[in-house]
Design a protein around this motif. Structure first.
Motif, PDB file in Angstrom:
ATOM      1  N   THR A   1       0.731  -0.937  -0.025  1.00  0.00           N
ATOM      2  CA  THR A   1       0.129  -0.147   0.109  1.00  0.00           C
ATOM      3  C   THR A   1       1.028   1.221   0.231  1.00  0.00           C
ATOM      4  OG1 THR A   1      -1.561  -1.250   1.408  1.00  0.00           O
ATOM      5  CG2 THR A   1      -1.954   1.068   1.083  1.00  0.00           C
ATOM      6  N   TRP A   2       1.091   1.547  -1.254  1.00  0.00           N
ATOM      7  CA  TRP A   2       2.136   2.783  -1.332  1.00  0.00           C
ATOM      8  C   TRP A   2       1.788   4.123  -0.961  1.00  0.00           C
ATOM      9  CZ3 TRP A   2       6.956   1.152  -2.051  1.00  0.00           C
ATOM     10  CH2 TRP A   2       7.232   0.037  -2.778  1.00  0.00           C
ATOM     11  N   THR A   3       0.408   4.490  -0.813  1.00  0.00           N
ATOM     12  CA  THR A   3       0.109   5.512  -0.267  1.00  0.00           C
ATOM     13  C   THR A   3       0.246   5.738   1.198  1.00  0.00           C
ATOM     14  OG1 THR A   3      -2.253   4.510   0.127  1.00  0.00           O
ATOM     15  CG2 THR A   3      -1.795   6.011  -1.845  1.00  0.00           C
ATOM     16  N   SER A   4       0.016   4.482   1.923  1.00  0.00           N
ATOM     17  CA  SER A   4       0.384   4.154   3.312  1.00  0.00           C
ATOM     18  C   SER A   4       1.831   4.543   3.574  1.00  0.00           C
ATOM     19  CB  SER A   4      -0.163   2.890   3.963  1.00  0.00           C
ATOM     20  OG  SER A   4      -1.614   2.896   3.765  1.00  0.00           O
ATOM     21  N   VAL A   5       2.615   3.882   2.726  1.00  0.00           N
ATOM     22  CA  VAL A   5       3.991   4.005   3.088  1.00  0.00           C
ATOM     23  C   VAL A   5       4.503   5.731   2.810  1.00  0.00           C
ATOM     24  CG1 VAL A   5       6.534   3.549   1.938  1.00  0.00           C
ATOM     25  CG2 VAL A   5       4.832   1.781   1.969  1.00  0.00           C
ATOM     26  N   SER A   6       3.911   6.206   1.855  1.00  0.00           N
ATOM     27  CA  SER A   6       4.274   7.641   1.717  1.00  0.00           C
ATOM     28  C   SER A   6       3.794   8.614   3.049  1.00  0.00           C
ATOM     29  CB  SER A   6       3.706   8.217   0.349  1.00  0.00           C
ATOM     30  OG  SER A   6       2.165   8.527   0.365  1.00  0.00           O
ATOM     31  N   ALA A   7       2.719   8.100   3.304  1.00  0.00           N
ATOM     32  CA  ALA A   7       1.968   9.091   4.682  1.00  0.00           C
ATOM     33  C   ALA A   7       3.184   8.937   5.684  1.00  0.00           C
ATOM     34  CB  ALA A   7       0.755   8.393   4.752  1.00  0.00           C
ATOM     35  N   GLU A   8       3.622   7.681   6.107  1.00  0.00           N
ATOM     36  CA  GLU A   8       4.610   7.514   6.822  1.00  0.00           C
ATOM     37  C   GLU A   8       5.773   8.407   6.607  1.00  0.00           C
ATOM     38  OE1 GLU A   8       5.638   4.176   8.948  1.00  0.00           O
ATOM     39  OE2 GLU A   8       3.382   3.254   8.718  1.00  0.00           O
ATOM     40  N   CYS A   9       6.314   8.404   5.497  1.00  0.00           N
ATOM     41  CA  CYS A   9       7.443   9.333   5.023  1.00  0.00           C
ATOM     42  C   CYS A   9       7.255  10.650   4.783  1.00  0.00           C
ATOM     43  CB  CYS A   9       7.858   8.659   3.739  1.00  0.00           C
ATOM     44  SG  CYS A   9       8.423   6.736   3.850  1.00  0.00           S
ATOM     45  N   MET A  10       6.117  11.203   4.868  1.00  0.00           N
ATOM     46  CA  MET A  10       5.704  12.457   4.550  1.00  0.00           C
ATOM     47  C   MET A  10       6.673  13.496   5.709  1.00  0.00           C
ATOM     48  SD  MET A  10       2.306  14.300   4.033  1.00  0.00           S
ATOM     49  CE  MET A  10       1.697  13.679   2.517  1.00  0.00           C
ATOM     50  N   ALA A  11       7.257  14.350   5.351  1.00  0.00           N
ATOM     51  CA  ALA A  11       7.958  15.230   6.267  1.00  0.00           C
ATOM     52  C   ALA A  11       7.312  16.777   6.179  1.00  0.00           C
ATOM     53  CB  ALA A  11       9.360  15.442   5.663  1.00  0.00           C
ATOM     54  N   HIS A  12       7.346  17.241   7.240  1.00  0.00           N
ATOM     55  CA  HIS A  12       6.711  18.398   7.524  1.00  0.00           C
ATOM     56  C   HIS A  12       7.732  19.427   6.567  1.00  0.00           C
ATOM     57  CE1 HIS A  12       4.910  21.992  10.352  1.00  0.00           C
ATOM     58  NE2 HIS A  12       5.074  22.091   9.034  1.00  0.00           N
ATOM     59  N   ARG A  13       7.200  20.289   5.431  1.00  0.00           N
ATOM     60  CA  ARG A  13       8.061  21.267   4.609  1.00  0.00           C
ATOM     61  C   ARG A  13       7.074  22.359   4.659  1.00  0.00           C
ATOM     62  NH1 ARG A  13      11.680  18.369   1.867  1.00  0.00           N
ATOM     63  NH2 ARG A  13      12.152  20.146   0.663  1.00  0.00           N
ATOM     64  N   ILE A  14       7.922  23.452   4.539  1.00  0.00           N
ATOM     65  CA  ILE A  14       7.325  24.893   4.540  1.00  0.00           C
ATOM     66  C   ILE A  14       7.507  25.401   3.128  1.00  0.00           C
ATOM     67  CG2 ILE A  14       7.528  27.127   5.508  1.00  0.00           C
ATOM     68  CD1 ILE A  14       8.351  26.055   8.102  1.00  0.00           C
ATOM     69  N   PRO A  15       6.783  26.102   2.487  1.00  0.00           N
ATOM     70  CA  PRO A  15       6.721  26.633   1.241  1.00  0.00           C
ATOM     71  C   PRO A  15       7.615  27.766   1.233  1.00  0.00           C
ATOM     72  CG  PRO A  15       4.458  26.247   1.729  1.00  0.00           C
ATOM     73  CD  PRO A  15       5.120  26.063   3.066  1.00  0.00           C
ATOM     74  N   GLN A  16       8.219  27.946   0.013  1.00  0.00           N
ATOM     75  CA  GLN A  16       9.321  29.139  -0.031  1.00  0.00           C
ATOM     76  C   GLN A  16       8.592  30.566  -0.001  1.00  0.00           C
ATOM     77  OE1 GLN A  16      12.687  29.021  -2.886  1.00  0.00           O
ATOM     78  NE2 GLN A  16      11.530  30.923  -3.662  1.00  0.00           N
ATOM     79  N   ASP A  17       7.331  30.564  -0.510  1.00  0.00           N
ATOM     80  CA  ASP A  17       6.417  31.740  -0.477  1.00  0.00           C
ATOM     81  C   ASP A  17       6.356  32.556   0.705  1.00  0.00           C
ATOM     82  OD1 ASP A  17       4.447  30.098   0.123  1.00  0.00           O
ATOM     83  OD2 ASP A  17       3.428  30.741  -1.586  1.00  0.00           O
ATOM     84  N   ARG A  18       6.343  31.675   1.945  1.00  0.00           N
ATOM     85  CA  ARG A  18       6.118  32.352   3.156  1.00  0.00           C
ATOM     86  C   ARG A  18       7.330  33.056   3.746  1.00  0.00           C
ATOM     87  NH1 ARG A  18       3.317  27.102   5.939  1.00  0.00           N
ATOM     88  NH2 ARG A  18       1.798  26.739   4.467  1.00  0.00           N
ATOM     89  N   ALA A  19       8.401  33.060   2.916  1.00  0.00           N
ATOM     90  CA  ALA A  19       9.727  33.490   3.549  1.00  0.00           C
ATOM     91  C   ALA A  19       9.719  35.217   3.352  1.00  0.00           C
ATOM     92  CB  ALA A  19      10.952  32.990   2.900  1.00  0.00           C
TER      93      ALA A  19
END
Length: 468
Positions: free
Chosen positions: A101-119
């Motif tokens: 179940t690759w979507t579940s694998v990706s959910a566990e690998c998802m890292a918290h990331r911040i978009p550049q446009d907030r800088a």
């Protein structure tokens, strides 16, 4: 020579993405650059960059993808951002006999990331590295993001402090209020609407707040408003109450600026007050609710799309699903049935989680909110995908009496005759012997309430059909 042979093989025959990447990798090992290897296979630069994402996938996962349908590139992009050990751990948890179940694998690998446009800081000199998502819409916030949360927050804080110290407006940095989504007001201060710039001697101040890193939706965003002390309103009345000009000067009273003439608008522009917009909102809400209750307007297909929009709207981690339905111009698209089901499944897979009974102790959550995952699990028959739990790790959490009962219930009598007496030995002995044992099944009791009557039935006496 080996590189040329690999290139010739790819040109002759169509190759699936994993094998294609392995061919490219073999060319790189033979001395080609990434761009030169792709160019020798007739690939565009963007295609080369996209497929190179497979270089960051753990070899064990690549082996599992070989010869099978590849997960979506967005799913692969999320997995690729995680370290290999994290990828492998997630893969092992979601590698079932029927497949991964690759979507579940990706959910566990998802890292918290911040978009550049907030800088608000200078990205080029900050030292914060932003990665490009080659599968994101160009110009969207998801195109350039960073996983360096600490670095981003430090650079953002430094930029705000620089504005406060070196800017032309009097300003202060305040704590962020998640409930109000505004800076927390100090005691004795109020918000004020003011469009014109503040003067250095103004009693008004620009209040900044930075959304903290633990806010998944808006982490790192800078919020600013104008605030003033409550006493300012009293000071404004001082000139009328006193004739002491020196006293007024000592208070550094800032006179109210004259109201600007309204901007000239075309004759066909409708000018409406705030009270008018409030009234319009009430009128439009009534129309919306009537339309939602109309069987001619709320068809099953539209009901599903409307529910999905309501569910994903406002969630940053589901924004690409919303963008599939609602275009930047506001056009609404109804996906085909299979695509729609996949979108709903993906949205729920990212957001719906089970909570053990002993942890269901948040007073602001109802029993129904905890049971939602249980009921959804029944709909999709998630029980059939639960892997065997007769493992050393799980059996170590089961009491001795229960283990004995399980042995008698799940094993033939001939086997139970050889059952060890000591609990530790019994646990080891039971490992792998009860693959069909499911300790807990999906499902939960429903709420006790009056059964819903469909208002479209007219008299409201018709019973809802039994969908069980």
């Amino acid at each position: 020579m080996e590189g040329a042979q690999a290139a010739e093989n790819v040109v002759r025959l169509p190759v699936e993405p994993v094998d294609l990447w392995r061919h490219i990798d073999s060319l790189i090992q033979a001395g080609y650059s990434l761009q030169a290897a792709g160019a020798s296979l007739g690939m565009s630069d963007r295609h080369i960059q996209q497929i190179s994402i497979l270089s960051r996938i753990a070899p064990r996962l690549l082996d599992a993808m070989t010869g099978k349908q590849l997960p979506s590139w967005r799913t692969l992009g999320v997995i690729a951002q995680a370290p290999h050990d994290q990828q492998i751990a997630a893969f092992e948890r979601h590698n079932y006999p029927h497949g991964v179940t690759w979507t579940s694998v990706s959910a566990e690998c998802m890292a918290h990331r911040i978009p550049q446009d907030r800088a608000i800081f200078d990205v080029a000199t900050s030292g914060v590295v932003f990665d490009e998502d080659l599968f994101a819409e160009p110009g969207s916030p998801e195109q350039f993001t960073t996983g360096d949360i600490a670095g981003f927050m430090a650079a953002q804080l430094a930029a705000v402090q620089d504005r406060i110290q070196n800017g032309d407006e009097p300003a202060m940095l305040l704590e962020y209020s998640p409930m109000a989504q505004l800076p927390k007001l100090p005691t004795g201060w109020v918000f004020v609407e003011r469009k014109e710039p503040l003067t250095p001697r103004s009693k008004h101040k620009r209040a900044y707040a930075i959304v903290p890193a633990n806010d998944w939706m808006d982490a790192g965003r800078v919020v600013d408003v104008v605030i003033k002390p409550v006493a300012t309103a009293k000071a404004a009345a001082a000139p009328a109450a006193t004739h002491n000009a020196d006293a007024i000067e000592q208070e550094e009273y800032e006179p109210e600026l004259p109201a600007e003439e309204p901007e000239a608008l075309p004759d066909d522009v409708c000018q409406i007050t705030k009270a008018g917009y409030d009234m319009l909102a009430d009128i439009r809400n009534e129309a919306l609710h009537d339309a939602l209750r109309s069987p001619l307007r709320m068809t099953p297909e539209k009901a599903g799309v409307a529910l999905l929009i309501a569910y994903v709207a406002g969630r940053y981690d589901l924004r690409e699903i919303l963008a599939t339905i609602v275009s930047p111009e506001g056009a609404i698209t109804t996906p085909d049935a299979s695509t729609f089901a996949a979108m709903v499944g993906e949205a729920l897979a990212r957001t719906i989680n089970l909570t053990p009974l002993h942890r269901q102790n948040q007073v602001h959550r109802s029993a129904e909110s905890y049971n939602a995952a249980e009921w959804i699990g029944v709909i999709v028959n998630a029980d059939s995908l639960v892997p065997p739990v007769d493992t050393p790790e799980f059996l170590s959490c089961v009491g001795g009496r229960t283990l004995q009962t399980l042995a008698h219930d799940h094993l033939p009598k001939a086997e139970t005759a050889e059952m060890p007496e000591k609990v530790a030995d019994l646990r080891r002995w039971l490992c792998g012997r009860m693959p069909n044992w499911v300790p807990v099944h999906f499902g939960a009791p429903g709420p006790i309430s009056d059964q819903w009557k469909n208002p479209r039935d007219g008299n409201g006496d018709a019973e809802c059909p039994d969908t069980r």
